[in-house]
Design a protein around this motif. Sequence first.
Motif, PDB file in Angstrom:
ATOM      1  N   ILE A   1       0.830  -1.198   0.000  1.00 12.97           N
ATOM      2  CA  ILE A   1       0.000   0.000   0.000  1.00 12.97           C
ATOM      3  C   ILE A   1       0.871   1.256   0.000  1.00 12.97           C
ATOM      4  CG2 ILE A   1      -1.668   1.328   1.352  1.00 12.97           C
ATOM      5  CD1 ILE A   1      -2.760  -1.378   2.384  1.00 12.97           C
ATOM      6  N   ASN A   2       1.919   1.241   0.789  1.00 12.18           N
ATOM      7  CA  ASN A   2       2.796   2.399   0.947  1.00 12.18           C
ATOM      8  C   ASN A   2       4.008   2.307   0.014  1.00 12.18           C
ATOM      9  OD1 ASN A   2       1.562   3.826   3.324  1.00 12.18           O
ATOM     10  ND2 ASN A   2       1.873   1.805   4.261  1.00 12.18           N
ATOM     11  N   PRO A   3       4.739   3.419  -0.171  1.00 15.56           N
ATOM     12  CA  PRO A   3       5.987   3.356  -0.936  1.00 15.56           C
ATOM     13  C   PRO A   3       6.927   2.300  -0.359  1.00 15.56           C
ATOM     14  CG  PRO A   3       5.390   5.644  -0.496  1.00 15.56           C
ATOM     15  CD  PRO A   3       4.440   4.798   0.293  1.00 15.56           C
ATOM     16  N   HIS A   4       7.557   1.548  -1.247  1.00 20.63           N
ATOM     17  CA  HIS A   4       8.482   0.479  -0.851  1.00 20.63           C
ATOM     18  C   HIS A   4       7.815  -0.544   0.071  1.00 20.63           C
ATOM     19  CE1 HIS A   4      11.724   2.717  -2.717  1.00 20.63           C
ATOM     20  NE2 HIS A   4      11.337   3.795  -2.050  1.00 20.63           N
ATOM     21  N   ALA A   5       6.479  -0.721  -0.096  1.00 18.45           N
ATOM     22  CA  ALA A   5       5.705  -1.660   0.728  1.00 18.45           C
ATOM     23  C   ALA A   5       5.910  -1.407   2.215  1.00 18.45           C
ATOM     24  CB  ALA A   5       6.054  -3.105   0.362  1.00 18.45           C
ATOM     25  N   GLY A   6       6.091  -0.136   2.559  1.00 16.47           N
ATOM     26  CA  GLY A   6       6.219   0.244   3.966  1.00 16.47           C
ATOM     27  C   GLY A   6       7.627   0.265   4.493  1.00 16.47           C
ATOM     28  N   GLU A   7       8.552  -0.390   3.785  1.00 12.30           N
ATOM     29  CA  GLU A   7       9.968  -0.424   4.202  1.00 12.30           C
ATOM     30  C   GLU A   7      10.093  -0.793   5.678  1.00 12.30           C
ATOM     31  OE1 GLU A   7      13.177  -0.807   2.752  1.00 12.30           O
ATOM     32  OE2 GLU A   7      12.839   1.092   1.700  1.00 12.30           O
ATOM     33  N   ASN A   8       9.448  -1.922   6.052  1.00 13.95           N
ATOM     34  CA  ASN A   8       9.514  -2.419   7.433  1.00 13.95           C
ATOM     35  C   ASN A   8       9.085  -1.371   8.465  1.00 13.95           C
ATOM     36  OD1 ASN A   8      10.511  -5.025   6.695  1.00 13.95           O
ATOM     37  ND2 ASN A   8      12.526  -4.117   6.371  1.00 13.95           N
ATOM     38  N   GLY A   9       8.026  -0.648   8.126  1.00 15.71           N
ATOM     39  CA  GLY A   9       7.473   0.323   9.064  1.00 15.71           C
ATOM     40  C   GLY A   9       7.970   1.736   8.906  1.00 15.71           C
ATOM     41  N   LEU A  10       8.929   1.953   7.991  1.00 18.25           N
ATOM     42  CA  LEU A  10       9.472   3.299   7.803  1.00 18.25           C
ATOM     43  C   LEU A  10       8.435   4.238   7.198  1.00 18.25           C
ATOM     44  CD1 LEU A  10      11.964   5.144   7.976  1.00 18.25           C
ATOM     45  CD2 LEU A  10      12.600   4.335   5.681  1.00 18.25           C
ATOM     46  N   PHE A  11       7.595   3.692   6.279  1.00 20.03           N
ATOM     47  CA  PHE A  11       6.559   4.502   5.628  1.00 20.03           C
ATOM     48  C   PHE A  11       5.180   3.984   6.014  1.00 20.03           C
ATOM     49  CE2 PHE A  11      10.146   4.417   2.524  1.00 20.03           C
ATOM     50  CZ  PHE A  11      10.570   5.733   2.716  1.00 20.03           C
ATOM     51  N   GLY A  12       4.266   4.905   6.253  1.00 16.83           N
ATOM     52  CA  GLY A  12       2.907   4.523   6.588  1.00 16.83           C
ATOM     53  C   GLY A  12       2.733   4.233   8.059  1.00 16.83           C
ATOM     54  N   ASN A  13       1.613   3.581   8.364  1.00 15.21           N
ATOM     55  CA  ASN A  13       1.270   3.266   9.743  1.00 15.21           C
ATOM     56  C   ASN A  13       1.004   1.779   9.934  1.00 15.21           C
ATOM     57  OD1 ASN A  13       1.113   6.052  10.979  1.00 15.21           O
ATOM     58  ND2 ASN A  13      -0.324   6.309   9.276  1.00 15.21           N
ATOM     59  N   GLY A  14       1.828   0.960   9.305  1.00 13.04           N
ATOM     60  CA  GLY A  14       1.708  -0.480   9.473  1.00 13.04           C
ATOM     61  C   GLY A  14       0.579  -1.108   8.674  1.00 13.04           C
TER      62      GLY A  14
END
Length: 332
Positions: A209-222
């Motif tokens: 959903i988020n850029p880089h698929a969240g980058e292990n929590g770096l982007f977005g809110n999980g």
Amino acid sequence: MTKPKIGITMGDAAGIGPEIIVKALLDEQVYQQSRPFVIGDESILQRAVQVTGANVSLHKITEVSEAQFEHGTIDFIDLNLLSADLSFGQVSPEAGNAAFEYLKKTIELAKAGEIQAICTAPLNKEALQKGGHMYPGHTEILAELTETTDYSMMLSSPKLKVIHLTTHQGLLDAISSINPERTYTVLELAHRTLTKAGFKKPRIAVCGINPHAGENGLFGNGEEEEKLIPAIEKAQAKGWDVSGPHPADTLFFRAVRGDFDIVVACYHDQGHVPIKVLGLEEGVNITVGLKGGIIRTSVDHGTAFDIAGKNIADSRSMLAAIESAVELAPKE
């Protein structure tokens, strides 16, 4: 093997739908593979023949059993809702209502087992709603009239297949509505559809959903961990070849390269943009999961009001949609 009967709806008659239907039905191969006929309006179909200069005859029927299914003759059911003086390229409540009625009639034929697939020309969402039918598009009409709750939009082109978790919603609403249950449902629809189409073990990849698929929590809110990963793990536990979430900016390249058979997109533009960049001419829109096993395919473009009536509309997407309907339809 008996050729499937395919009901082709005319869509919004102010757009290019009637033209591309007539052009597509000039292709003899369509009749070698299927038994097509049109659900629409006689006056509009006659006008489309005049616009295209097609050397075909029109054969009006009231029952599917009356159809000739011969190349050079277009069989059609006339709902007699519009007149030939309907303006090209204009939003019309009458045309919007007619597009709904064409589809409703065709769904009735499919539910009765009289046809094996539905192929739809494009409708105009504004005209549809001004005509009194408050739906975002074809997919939602099909779902309601077939009493289907678990369904999805699938886009297909020669190099890429995409199935969607959400479609006609604003981005914030779309992300909010995704949950593990919906993700698993779409994974199941993708697996079932491709398995029936002959893929022995479909390779399914899920977009983040988020850029880089969240980058292990770096982007977005999980969101990936909450909404996607539980369903992916559940599918993997069943032995399905499902992977992800993958970064969307590289996943579609990998899928086109051949690493995956289908991509699960999280929202409308995430899935639509790659398909349309590859070429509108060969894209097909498929509604997956309709109750009763009803098959519906469509062109992957709009009504193109700006070129309607000018005989320059490209019919390749309609031909691809008919071909997909043939491929997916149950054979009698």
